[in-house]
Design an enzyme around this catalytic site. Structure first.
Site, PDB file in Angstrom:
ATOM      1  N   LYS A 135      28.009  31.353  36.004  1.00 29.17           N
ATOM      2  CA  LYS A 135      29.132  31.408  35.516  1.00 29.17           C
ATOM      3  C   LYS A 135      30.041  30.383  35.728  1.00 29.17           C
ATOM      4  CE  LYS A 135      31.728  35.067  36.879  1.00 29.17           C
ATOM      5  NZ  LYS A 135      33.129  34.705  37.597  1.00 29.17           N
ATOM      6  N   SER A 136      30.263  29.954  36.913  1.00 33.03           N
ATOM      7  CA  SER A 136      31.151  28.970  36.966  1.00 33.03           C
ATOM      8  C   SER A 136      31.137  27.561  36.162  1.00 33.03           C
ATOM      9  CB  SER A 136      31.191  28.464  38.652  1.00 33.03           C
ATOM     10  OG  SER A 136      31.722  29.671  39.484  1.00 33.03           O
ATOM     11  N   ARG A 184      46.111  39.717  39.022  1.00 34.91           N
ATOM     12  CA  ARG A 184      45.784  38.958  39.822  1.00 34.91           C
ATOM     13  C   ARG A 184      46.799  37.529  39.964  1.00 34.91           C
ATOM     14  NH1 ARG A 184      39.408  37.615  38.703  1.00 34.91           N
ATOM     15  NH2 ARG A 184      39.796  36.531  40.671  1.00 34.91           N
ATOM     16  N   SER A 207      40.663  27.562  47.046  1.00 36.80           N
ATOM     17  CA  SER A 207      40.107  27.897  45.961  1.00 36.80           C
ATOM     18  C   SER A 207      39.939  26.886  44.870  1.00 36.80           C
ATOM     19  CB  SER A 207      41.474  28.792  45.275  1.00 36.80           C
ATOM     20  OG  SER A 207      41.174  28.980  44.204  1.00 36.80           O
ATOM     21  N   GLN A 264      39.465  27.421  41.927  1.00 38.79           N
ATOM     22  CA  GLN A 264      40.236  27.383  40.634  1.00 38.79           C
ATOM     23  C   GLN A 264      41.481  26.885  40.791  1.00 38.79           C
ATOM     24  OE1 GLN A 264      40.453  31.895  39.802  1.00 38.79           O
ATOM     25  NE2 GLN A 264      38.142  31.902  39.582  1.00 38.79           N
ATOM     26  N   ASP A 278      31.759  35.386  46.810  1.00 36.46           N
ATOM     27  CA  ASP A 278      31.478  36.325  45.681  1.00 36.46           C
ATOM     28  C   ASP A 278      30.139  37.250  46.250  1.00 36.46           C
ATOM     29  OD1 ASP A 278      33.627  35.495  44.479  1.00 36.46           O
ATOM     30  OD2 ASP A 278      32.424  34.186  43.095  1.00 36.46           O
ATOM     31  N   ARG A 309      30.889  42.776  40.584  1.00 38.56           N
ATOM     32  CA  ARG A 309      30.040  42.446  41.836  1.00 38.56           C
ATOM     33  C   ARG A 309      30.071  43.809  42.700  1.00 38.56           C
ATOM     34  NH1 ARG A 309      28.587  37.587  41.063  1.00 38.56           N
ATOM     35  NH2 ARG A 309      30.187  36.111  40.135  1.00 38.56           N
TER      36      ARG A 309
HETATM   37  O1  SPQ Z   1      36.510  34.246  37.331  1.00 40.63           O
HETATM   38  P1  SPQ Z   1      36.651  35.162  38.465  1.00 40.63           P
HETATM   39  O2  SPQ Z   1      36.967  36.604  37.825  1.00 40.63           O
HETATM   40  O3  SPQ Z   1      37.710  34.848  39.630  1.00 40.63           O
HETATM   41  O4  SPQ Z   1      35.413  35.545  39.097  1.00 40.63           O
HETATM   42  C1  SPQ Z   1      34.801  35.428  40.611  1.00 40.63           C
HETATM   43  C2  SPQ Z   1      33.552  36.350  40.578  1.00 40.63           C
HETATM   44  O5  SPQ Z   1      33.509  37.242  41.606  1.00 40.63           O
HETATM   45  O6  SPQ Z   1      32.701  36.121  39.728  1.00 40.63           O
HETATM   46  C3  SPQ Z   1      36.124  35.883  41.594  1.00 40.63           C
HETATM   47  F1  SPQ Z   1      36.251  37.256  41.355  1.00 40.63           F
HETATM   48  O7  SPQ Z   1      34.568  34.102  41.051  1.00 40.63           O
HETATM   49  C4  SPQ Z   1      35.418  33.173  41.278  1.00 40.63           C
HETATM   50  C5  SPQ Z   1      35.195  32.656  42.677  1.00 40.63           C
HETATM   51  O8  SPQ Z   1      35.437  33.867  43.528  1.00 40.63           O
HETATM   52  C6  SPQ Z   1      34.914  31.810  40.611  1.00 40.63           C
HETATM   53  C7  SPQ Z   1      35.510  30.473  40.890  1.00 40.63           C
HETATM   54  C8  SPQ Z   1      35.116  29.310  40.003  1.00 40.63           C
HETATM   55  O9  SPQ Z   1      34.364  29.466  39.191  1.00 40.63           O
HETATM   56  O10 SPQ Z   1      35.800  28.446  40.260  1.00 40.63           O
HETATM   57  C9  SPQ Z   1      35.891  30.364  41.962  1.00 40.63           C
HETATM   58  C10 SPQ Z   1      36.240  31.571  42.918  1.00 40.63           C
HETATM   59  O11 SPQ Z   1      37.415  31.843  42.987  1.00 40.63           O
HETATM   60  P2  SPQ Z   1      38.534  31.048  43.951  1.00 40.63           P
HETATM   61  O12 SPQ Z   1      40.111  31.866  43.560  1.00 40.63           O
HETATM   62  O13 SPQ Z   1      38.173  31.087  45.255  1.00 40.63           O
HETATM   63  O14 SPQ Z   1      38.650  29.903  43.241  1.00 40.63           O
END
Ligand code: SPQ
Length: 435
Positions: A24-25, A124, A169, A171, A317, A390
């Site tokens: 997904k990422s 969020r 993070s 993200q 995750d 999840r």
């Molecule tokens: O995209 P989303 O909704 O945040 O999805 C999740 C998941 O479980 O699929 C978290 F709820 O994954 C994130 C992950 O936890 C996907 C991600 C990314 O693709 O960069 C990074 C992680 O979040 P973060 O906040 O730690 O950067």
């Protein structure tokens, strides 16, 4: 999918081989970079789950041509300087990745837009992204100081920053790097603990030069991107559900082919091994770009463990399914340093604790994790998914190790990251007996 799904297997075993859907990422980032670049990008192995389709729809609204044929996607972009301001809102649905990375991308673009999300995403926190973006000069505004969607973004001229990230993070890091790509001068991001590095790897695939040194990433603004061929490996976070099932259930042995093995994501493999499961990496490829390979997981007696510190971002995750696995392991499993779980699609510490307790598990929620005492014989029951993919998948796997049927409320959220989940579950389970 029905509003309630009943899952019940009689003494199942998991056997065989599986290619889980694309990561997904990586799928999100492939569409994002392809749309920023000028020209054609071909993506193979794309995840056609709901979250990634939101990213696709957003770029179509900005004027990018995106043609999908199953998991093959062809993107023809005029380049981000030629995007057009959308006439409608950009809807990120349930996807935190879409929302946060788009904030970084849109801030330094030439378009004006409004970014929205579903109820869960609108709760969020976005400030972790808007704070550094504002200090780069981004024009993002919304209610409550811009901490929550909907947010309006007026593309602006940005300045590079040197930013110490308060939370680990990917993200937040990615949003800043995307903004840095379009900012004047240099942008530096310093992480406390290294988070998944798919953005950095894919930038390099599209010709962007980065400097990476441990927890520090530096990018020079003003670089242009050229279209690329991208291969998306299977998502280890999706495979984790069946890896845990194979580890827990006697007589199980499953091979995962073409599964992502990026070291910033393989914490689940370390934990499986720490708990006593037999895990073998049979093949490893992808020396450049994203590593992937073949992994075999065989059942073995499991023991409790402690999961904390630097490993947390590499399995964040996977913690719901690890918690379920811990209910079947001997002794105590302690999960710490995972307060981020509280701001995912739902509060995953509360959700996991409440749902597993309904099945008879001994789980205690702490501020930043959980303490699980095992092994416990689980019973069937009625579980909520909380609209969180999840948690929904954890509930389905719980049915493999519980004594009675499990009813999952709102299972359709699983389509967010794993539309074929129930088909793959049936494929792996011998002695099939679904009600
Ligand atoms: O995209 P989303 O909704 O945040 O999805 C999740 C998941 O479980 O699929 C978290 F709820 O994954 C994130 C992950 O936890 C996907 C991600 C990314 O693709 O960069 C990074 C992680 O979040 P973060 O906040 O730690 O950067």
């Amino acid at each position: 999918m029905d509003a309630i799904k009943t899952v019940h297997y009689n003494k199942p075993k998991l056997k065989g081989s599986l290619r889980v859907p694309g990561d997904k990422s990586i799928s999100h980032r492939a569409i994002m970079l392809a749309s920023i670049a000028q020209g054609r990008t071909v993506v193979k192995g794309f995840l056609d789950g709901e979250d990634c389709l939101r990213t696709v729809e957003i770029f179509k609204r900005l004027g990018v041509s995106i043609e999908r044929n199953g998991t093959d996607v062809v993107i023809d972009s005029p380049g981000m300087e030629n995007w057009t301001s959308p006439t409608k809102e950009l809807y990120a649905g349930n996807s935190g990745t879409t929302a946060r990375l788009m904030l970084g991308i849109l801030s330094g673009s030439k378009v004006t837009s409004i970014l929205t999300g579903d109820d869960s995403l609108s709760k969020r926190p976005m400030k972790r992204v808007t704070t550094p973006l504002h200090s780069m000069g981004a024009a993002i505004s919304g209610k409550e100081g811009g901490d929550f969607l909907p947010l309006s973004i007026v593309g602006s001229t940005l300045e590079g920053i040197d930013y110490n990230m308060p939370v680990a993070s990917a993200q937040v890091k990615s949003a800043i790097l995307f903004a840095g790509l379009n900012a004047k001068g240099e942008t530096i991001v310093r992480e406390t603990t290294v988070s998944r590095d798919h953005t950095e790897r894919m930038f390099e695939q599209f010709g962007v030069k980065l400097e990476r040194d441990g927890n520090i990433v530096k990018i020079q603004g003003g670089q242009s991107l050229t279209g690329a061929n991208v291969k998306v490996p299977g998502d280890i976070s999706s495979a984790a559900f069946f890896m845990a099932a194979a580890a827990m259930i006697e007589g199980s042995e499953v091979q995962f082919v073409d599964v992502g093995l990026n070291p910033t994501r393989t914490g689940i493999i370390e934990v499986l091994q720490q708990m006593g499961a037999e895990v073998e990496i049979l093949e490893k490829h992808g020396e450049t770009g994203e590593p992937y390979g073949v992994v075999k997981v065989t059942h073995s007696r499991l023991e409790g463990t402690e999961i904390s510190g630097e490993i947390i971002p590499t399995l964040i995750d996977e913690l719901p399914i690890i918690a379920l696995m811990a209910t079947q392991a001997t002794g105590k499993t302690i999960i710490k340093d995972a307060a981020e779980l509280r701001v995912k699609e739902t509060d995953r510490i509360a959700a996991v604790t409440d749902e597993l307790t309904k099945l008879g598990a001994k789980v205690e929620a702490t501020e930043d994790g959980m303490i699980i005492e095992g092994p416990t014989a689980l019973v069937g029951g009625k579980l909520q998914s909380y609209g969180d993919h999840r948690i929904g998948m954890m509930a389905a796997i719980a049915a493999l190790v519980s004594d009675g049927p499990i009813e999952i409320k709102d299972p359709s959220c699983i389509n967010i990251s794993y539309p074929d989940f129930f088909d793959h579950l049936s494929h792996l389970v011998l002695a099939r007996n679904e009600e």
